[in-house]
Design a protein around this motif. Structure first.
Motif, mmCIF file in Angstrom:
data_model
loop_
_atom_site.group_PDB
_atom_site.id
_atom_site.type_symbol
_atom_site.label_atom_id
_atom_site.label_comp_id
_atom_site.label_asym_id
_atom_site.label_seq_id
_atom_site.Cartn_x
_atom_site.Cartn_y
_atom_site.Cartn_z
ATOM 1 N N LEU A 99 10.676 5.446 10.912
ATOM 2 C CA LEU A 99 12.135 4.550 11.611
ATOM 3 C C LEU A 99 12.695 4.732 9.970
ATOM 4 O O LEU A 99 12.471 4.987 8.675
ATOM 5 C CB LEU A 99 11.778 3.361 11.450
ATOM 6 N N GLU A 100 14.197 4.409 10.567
ATOM 7 C CA GLU A 100 15.504 5.213 9.535
ATOM 8 C C GLU A 100 15.220 4.330 8.410
ATOM 9 O O GLU A 100 14.559 2.812 8.646
ATOM 10 C CB GLU A 100 16.576 5.164 10.329
ATOM 11 N N ALA A 101 15.343 4.801 7.402
ATOM 12 C CA ALA A 101 15.855 3.805 6.360
ATOM 13 C C ALA A 101 17.116 3.197 5.910
ATOM 14 O O ALA A 101 17.667 3.264 5.325
ATOM 15 C CB ALA A 101 15.157 4.910 4.964
ATOM 16 N N ALA A 102 17.147 2.334 6.730
ATOM 17 C CA ALA A 102 18.341 1.029 7.017
ATOM 18 C C ALA A 102 17.599 -0.141 7.312
ATOM 19 O O ALA A 102 17.170 -0.798 7.605
ATOM 20 C CB ALA A 102 18.847 1.602 8.230
ATOM 21 N N ASP A 103 18.310 -1.085 5.718
ATOM 22 C CA ASP A 103 18.473 -2.192 6.404
ATOM 23 C C ASP A 103 18.963 -3.184 7.466
ATOM 24 O O ASP A 103 20.177 -2.672 8.380
ATOM 25 C CB ASP A 103 18.881 -3.419 5.275
ATOM 26 N N PHE A 104 18.987 -3.817 8.740
ATOM 27 C CA PHE A 104 18.679 -4.915 9.635
ATOM 28 C C PHE A 104 19.364 -3.718 10.596
ATOM 29 O O PHE A 104 20.802 -3.918 10.784
ATOM 30 C CB PHE A 104 20.281 -5.804 8.955
ATOM 31 N N SER A 105 18.812 -2.436 11.007
ATOM 32 C CA SER A 105 18.748 -1.899 11.764
ATOM 33 C C SER A 105 18.239 -2.192 13.439
ATOM 34 O O SER A 105 17.733 -2.840 13.042
ATOM 35 C CB SER A 105 18.107 -0.840 11.197
ATOM 36 N N PRO A 106 19.231 -2.868 14.387
ATOM 37 C CA PRO A 106 19.684 -2.527 15.716
ATOM 38 C C PRO A 106 17.946 -2.327 16.353
ATOM 39 O O PRO A 106 17.480 -2.779 16.417
ATOM 40 C CB PRO A 106 20.598 -3.060 16.756
ATOM 41 N N ALA A 107 18.109 -0.702 15.680
ATOM 42 C CA ALA A 107 17.139 -0.004 16.464
ATOM 43 C C ALA A 107 15.870 0.134 15.849
ATOM 44 O O ALA A 107 14.631 0.173 17.065
ATOM 45 C CB ALA A 107 17.897 1.811 16.195
ATOM 46 N N ARG A 111 12.754 -1.497 18.273
ATOM 47 C CA ARG A 111 11.198 -0.223 17.930
ATOM 48 C C ARG A 111 10.031 -1.814 17.796
ATOM 49 O O ARG A 111 9.097 -1.712 18.334
ATOM 50 C CB ARG A 111 11.323 0.170 17.400
ATOM 51 N N LEU A 112 10.326 -2.130 16.519
ATOM 52 C CA LEU A 112 8.727 -2.984 16.527
ATOM 53 C C LEU A 112 9.004 -3.933 17.374
ATOM 54 O O LEU A 112 7.662 -4.205 18.350
ATOM 55 C CB LEU A 112 10.032 -4.010 15.286
ATOM 56 N N GLU A 309 7.984 -12.725 11.518
ATOM 57 C CA GLU A 309 9.331 -12.818 12.350
ATOM 58 C C GLU A 309 9.671 -11.600 12.410
ATOM 59 O O GLU A 309 11.042 -11.841 13.212
ATOM 60 C CB GLU A 309 9.529 -13.509 11.027
ATOM 61 N N ALA A 310 9.889 -10.586 11.650
ATOM 62 C CA ALA A 310 10.564 -8.838 12.255
ATOM 63 C C ALA A 310 10.217 -8.892 13.396
ATOM 64 O O ALA A 310 11.209 -7.890 14.144
ATOM 65 C CB ALA A 310 10.140 -7.957 11.556
ATOM 66 N N ARG A 320 12.249 -4.540 8.027
ATOM 67 C CA ARG A 320 11.458 -3.926 7.696
ATOM 68 C C ARG A 320 11.822 -3.229 6.295
ATOM 69 O O ARG A 320 13.140 -3.416 6.111
ATOM 70 C CB ARG A 320 11.066 -3.227 8.635
ATOM 71 N N VAL A 321 11.502 -3.705 4.781
ATOM 72 C CA VAL A 321 11.701 -3.572 3.693
ATOM 73 C C VAL A 321 10.938 -2.310 3.643
ATOM 74 O O VAL A 321 9.322 -2.314 2.987
ATOM 75 C CB VAL A 321 11.660 -4.871 2.680
#
Length: 374
Positions: A99-107, A111-112, A309-310, A320-321
């Motif tokens: 998945l894209e390497a972005a914090d707080f990503s709604p996308a 998907r999760l 929780e995610a 996801r970090v």
């Protein structure tokens, strides 16, 4: 002595400290690290180290639970995770890692949620636990309070040794007008296996959980590096204070119960060896590690870390970090270490800290002097 401060004319609050705010103080005596024991025992089960692998898909698969068990710790499998929803979760794990390497990503969150929408399969719970049992290590599985009633019989029939009930916050008295709540005291009383339950972050709720008959309580709200409970719900208790408060509840409960000892397990905010040292110094008996073990090369998350929780279907409180990879799980726990930031040889660092402060076992180390260094 009161530690309350005036926030404003209408509200007062306690001063609390995180693990970053405290430091362990050396004493007049030092020891040889080889003379230090890291052994930990809960109920009838003994371990070479006070390490529990958090029930998160980024850390614990049946294989890594087995590996952690052989390395002297306890691996807890998330029985609501990918390993009990998919016959072969490897492609799903690959997709999450990509998945894209972005914090707080709604996308990413969406998907999760979609991936975890697959139903939990009772037969897969049995199969995964049996796989761990066949390896000859202690078998532990985790359910949230919401799914415990539905699947606990399957878990027990599969032969679990230690049962974990883990949520963001768990109380001994859950009130609901919509469904029959889990009677935790009755539930634990009727089980034949030790139960670890949490999270909890205060003296009074911890004392109530101890009175249910739990063998251990989880201190904190889980999630750790990947959790956003503070941001989402405004709920947060700094870990140094939380552990100390609940260690006091443990002592009072021992007096109340005539000597029954309930283990205090720090769950969250223990991402480095220094954090582990300070959590134990504040009174924890063991630590439940998330990000620290997600950095192992064998971890299913492949350098990415996320918790239950995610993926919450309605109110996700996790992210996801990217925690990276520092080495094998053996190197993460026992070394040799090649990192100077407290991310490898965690147990070697704990042993050296105990030796430097003059303590030879974990229980005695709980009485080490500490300073507040905010």
């Amino acid at each position: 002595m009161s530690f309350e401060v005036e926030i404003g004319l209408g509200k007062r609050g306690r001063t609390a400290y995180s693990l970053d705010d405290v430091a362990v103080v050396p004493t007049r005596r030092t020891r040889d690290p080889k003379d230090v024991s890291l052994a930990w025992k809960i109920d009838a089960f003994e371990f070479e180290s006070p390490v529990i692998g958090a029930p998160m898909d980024s850390i614990m698969s049946p294989e890594t639970a087995i590996l952690l068990g052989k390395l002297g710790g306890l691996g807890v499998l998330d029985l609501e995770g990918l390993w009990t929803r998919y016959e072969n979760p490897e492609p799903v794990l690959e997709e999450i890692a990509a998945l894209e390497a972005a914090d707080f990503s709604p996308a990413n969150t969406l998907r999760l949620q979609q991936l975890y929408n697959a139903p939990i399969q009772a037969e897969l719970i049995s199969a995964r636990l049996e796989q761990i049992r066949e390896a000859g290590v202690v078998v532990a599985g985790s359910l949230s309070p919401q799914h415990t009633q539905q699947f606990y019989q399957t878990v027990l029939e599969a032969g679990v040794d230690i049962f974990v009930i883990r949520g963001t916050t768990v109380s001994a008295e859950h009130v609901s007008q919509n469904q029959e709540p889990l009677n935790l005291k009755q539930f634990i009383y009727e089980l034949d296996v030790p139960v670890i339950v949490g999270g909890v972050a205060g003296y009074t709720p911890a004392l109530h959980l101890m009175r249910t008959g739990a063998a251990g309580v989880l201190v904190g709200f889980g999630g750790g590096a990947s959790g956003t409970t503070h941001r989402s719900l405004g709920i947060h208790v700094p870990m140094a204070t939380a552990i100390s408060d609940i260690a006091e509840a443990r002592r009072d409960y021992m007096d109340e119960s005539g000597g029954r000892y309930v283990h205090v397990i720090a769950d969250g905010a223990t991402g480095t060896s220094g954090d582990i040292v300070k959590a134990l110094a504040m009174g924890a008996d063991a630590v439940m590690l998330g990000a620290a073990l997600a950095r192992a090369s064998e971890a299913p998350g492949k350098g990415w870390h996320w918790g239950p929780e995610a993926r919450h279907p309605e109110l996700p409180r996790g992210n996801r970090v990217n925690v990276g990879t520092v080495g094998s799980m053996e190197e993460v726990l026992w070394g040799p270490g090649h990192h100077t930031d407290g991310t490898s040889n965690l147990m070697g660092a704990l042993r050296r800290s105990m030796a430097t402060t003059g303590y030879s076992d974990l229980k005695k180390f709980q009485s080490v002097d500490v300073m507040v260094t905010p």
